[in-house]
Design an enzyme around this catalytic site. Sequence first.
Site, PDB file in Angstrom:
ATOM      1  N   CYS A  33       0.832  -1.202   0.000  1.00 13.59           N
ATOM      2  CA  CYS A  33       0.000   0.000   0.000  1.00 13.59           C
ATOM      3  C   CYS A  33       0.867   1.253   0.000  1.00 13.59           C
ATOM      4  O   CYS A  33       0.374   2.342  -0.251  1.00 13.59           O
ATOM      5  CB  CYS A  33      -0.948   0.011   1.198  1.00 13.59           C
ATOM      6  SG  CYS A  33      -0.099  -0.019   2.770  1.00 13.59           S
ATOM      7  N   ASP A  35       2.297   2.614   2.554  1.00 15.33           N
ATOM      8  CA  ASP A  35       2.169   3.411   3.768  1.00 15.33           C
ATOM      9  C   ASP A  35       3.404   3.269   4.662  1.00 15.33           C
ATOM     10  O   ASP A  35       4.005   2.206   4.742  1.00 15.33           O
ATOM     11  CB  ASP A  35       0.918   2.987   4.539  1.00 15.33           C
ATOM     12  CG  ASP A  35      -0.341   3.357   3.771  1.00 15.33           C
ATOM     13  OD1 ASP A  35      -0.210   4.086   2.771  1.00 15.33           O
ATOM     14  OD2 ASP A  35      -1.425   2.919   4.156  1.00 15.33           O
ATOM     15  N   CYS A  60      -2.884   5.396   5.412  1.00 18.60           N
ATOM     16  CA  CYS A  60      -4.344   5.399   5.396  1.00 18.60           C
ATOM     17  C   CYS A  60      -4.901   5.788   6.765  1.00 18.60           C
ATOM     18  O   CYS A  60      -4.172   5.873   7.753  1.00 18.60           O
ATOM     19  CB  CYS A  60      -4.846   4.022   5.010  1.00 18.60           C
ATOM     20  SG  CYS A  60      -4.627   2.827   6.323  1.00 18.60           S
ATOM     21  N   CYS A 104      -2.649  -2.701   8.709  1.00 23.28           N
ATOM     22  CA  CYS A 104      -2.327  -1.343   9.140  1.00 23.28           C
ATOM     23  C   CYS A 104      -1.927  -1.358  10.615  1.00 23.28           C
ATOM     24  O   CYS A 104      -0.994  -0.664  11.020  1.00 23.28           O
ATOM     25  CB  CYS A 104      -3.514  -0.417   8.943  1.00 23.28           C
ATOM     26  SG  CYS A 104      -4.381  -0.653   7.374  1.00 23.28           S
TER      27      CYS A 104
HETATM   28 FE1  FES Z   1      -1.657   0.179   4.267  1.00 28.72          FE
HETATM   29 FE2  FES Z   1      -3.461   0.993   5.884  1.00 28.72          FE
HETATM   30  S1  FES Z   1      -3.745   0.516   3.794  1.00 28.72           S
HETATM   31  S2  FES Z   1      -1.374   0.816   6.268  1.00 28.72           S
END
Ligand code: FES
Length: 141
Positions: A33, A35, A60, A104
Amino acid sequence: MYSEKVMDHFSNPRNMGEIEDASGVGTVGNAKCGDIMRMYLDIDEDTKIIKECKFKTFGCGAAVATSSMATELVKGKTIYEALQVTNKAVMEALDGLPPVKVHCSLLAEEAIHAALWDYAEKHNITIEGLKKPKADIHDED
Ligand code: FES
């Protein structure tokens, strides 16, 4: 889809920011993702209590909420007790996360561990039960 607690920590994150001259800093990421989460710890030398914990998250909403909750949970704990702040503990404290958002919360646990590892390395100590973080940025669900 999200609990009230998740929404609260997302819209009003606690302990956002950075700590200058932190005792330990850990950065982790999820390559899928993209992140990234960074945790800063201020640890009392004598008592080994985490006096302050701050985070910076480029990610996110669930990542922001779990970072926020994780910082609240580790504050006031010793570095040994902080190991109990797993992603499960963070999720429980937030009254759950949707299954697709579990990774996450894993970032929060890993960021705390990475910051503790950084502290242990800098101070030449071993924290029983703490494993070396994988690569800083890794690819895992
Ligand atoms: Fe990757 Fe939340 S979608 S940390």
